[in-house]
Scaffold this motif. Sequence first.
Motif, PDB file in Angstrom:
ATOM      1  N   PRO A 300      37.445  36.082  33.579  1.00  0.00           N
ATOM      2  CA  PRO A 300      36.335  35.312  33.006  1.00  0.00           C
ATOM      3  C   PRO A 300      35.041  36.114  33.080  1.00  0.00           C
ATOM      4  O   PRO A 300      34.938  37.087  33.855  1.00  0.00           O
ATOM      5  N   LEU A 301      34.052  35.694  32.316  1.00  0.00           N
ATOM      6  CA  LEU A 301      32.802  36.447  32.225  1.00  0.00           C
ATOM      7  C   LEU A 301      32.159  36.643  33.595  1.00  0.00           C
ATOM      8  O   LEU A 301      31.642  37.720  33.908  1.00  0.00           O
ATOM      9  N   ALA A 302      32.206  35.621  34.428  1.00  0.00           N
ATOM     10  CA  ALA A 302      31.556  35.691  35.739  1.00  0.00           C
ATOM     11  C   ALA A 302      32.224  36.700  36.668  1.00  0.00           C
ATOM     12  O   ALA A 302      31.646  37.074  37.697  1.00  0.00           O
ATOM     13  N   GLU A 303      33.427  37.156  36.321  1.00  0.00           N
ATOM     14  CA  GLU A 303      34.150  38.107  37.172  1.00  0.00           C
ATOM     15  C   GLU A 303      34.236  39.486  36.523  1.00  0.00           C
ATOM     16  O   GLU A 303      35.146  40.266  36.793  1.00  0.00           O
ATOM     17  N   ASP A 323      37.066  37.606  29.043  1.00  0.00           N
ATOM     18  CA  ASP A 323      37.055  36.488  28.111  1.00  0.00           C
ATOM     19  C   ASP A 323      35.744  35.703  28.303  1.00  0.00           C
ATOM     20  O   ASP A 323      35.633  34.942  29.265  1.00  0.00           O
ATOM     21  N   PRO A 324      34.767  35.869  27.421  1.00  0.00           N
ATOM     22  CA  PRO A 324      33.485  35.188  27.595  1.00  0.00           C
ATOM     23  C   PRO A 324      33.533  33.676  27.401  1.00  0.00           C
ATOM     24  O   PRO A 324      32.551  32.988  27.663  1.00  0.00           O
ATOM     25  N   ARG A 325      34.659  33.160  26.949  1.00  0.00           N
ATOM     26  CA  ARG A 325      34.783  31.712  26.768  1.00  0.00           C
ATOM     27  C   ARG A 325      35.034  31.001  28.087  1.00  0.00           C
ATOM     28  O   ARG A 325      34.996  29.766  28.138  1.00  0.00           O
ATOM     29  N   HIS A 326      35.294  31.766  29.133  1.00  0.00           N
ATOM     30  CA  HIS A 326      35.582  31.181  30.443  1.00  0.00           C
ATOM     31  C   HIS A 326      34.679  31.777  31.513  1.00  0.00           C
ATOM     32  O   HIS A 326      34.040  32.785  31.320  1.00  0.00           O
TER      33      HIS A 326
END
Length: 326
Positions: A300-303, A323-326
């Motif tokens: 995910p984006l935050a990782e 995956d910027p959607r997550h």
Amino acid sequence: MRAVQVTEFGGPEVLALVDLEGPRPGPGEVVVEVAAAGVNYIDLYQREGVYQAPTPFTAGSEGAGRVVEVGDEVRDVAVGDRVAWLMVPGAGYAERVVVPAERCVPVPDEMTDADAAAVMLQGVTVDYLTRSTYVVSPGDDVLVHAAAGGTGLLLTRACTQLGARVIGTASTPEKCRAAETAGAVATVQYGDGVDVAAEVRRLTDGRGVHVAYDGVGASTRTASLDSLRRRGTYVLFGQASGAPDPVSGPDLNKRGSLYFTRPTVVDHVVDRAELLERCERVFAAVRDGSMVVTVAATFPLAEAAEAQRLLASRRSSGKILVDPRH
């Protein structure tokens, strides 16, 4: 809009998840809602300041998604189109990015966004390495370093399908098996004092290989040169282990009139026509199964920092995505 930015040069910890205003397209540009962004070594080099850009900047330069807005003077791309791109600075780890319309490549309906993002840079790289930098021919002996990496797997399979005999290097037995599954006739597990060049020469009855494809750099430079036969070609296309020592005239002379080249993707997609030609070949190969996309991990984006750490560790086999959607 969420994005991952480099606020200062340094390790993965400098990657910051921030909220930004949504981008607007200028003339000749489009805004894309990103479904998948590729994680590449150039992202690490830019974050570390090896390739410097004014900070802050959004990390990444490769991805795929759907066009949500078009600017003036855009003719060939429309809202709703699925597109992919490569080597567009700042068009990566974000929910929405701006991409020049001329750098947008149509994604076939039967291809997923993840596969399109995963194969853009690495697939085009394999295309020019085997068709332009050195034209791989039936019967060639080819050395592929890091043969179980994202590019290495694609390169191994492509050379095999062109009739070459591939010897791959990898760091673990599992990665060696992955390279052999992709078509390598033999593998050399480097480390612990293994003389890679000696093994390559043994596997080629003392002759050496016609071409050595080296995306690793510092730690494999000498082995690449020493593995080549007379008039062989050393192709340095990356530096995952750091920048190698310079290659001198005597380095090439004393080993048998070798050739040395340092190709980059930007010199092989110099205009839209060449970009589309290479991508059409790559996408066709994915569709017919001759090029197999291997996604090692999706974060995910935050990782995003963890995604870059995994790439830098060289423990993965295949492509890493955000995956910027997550």
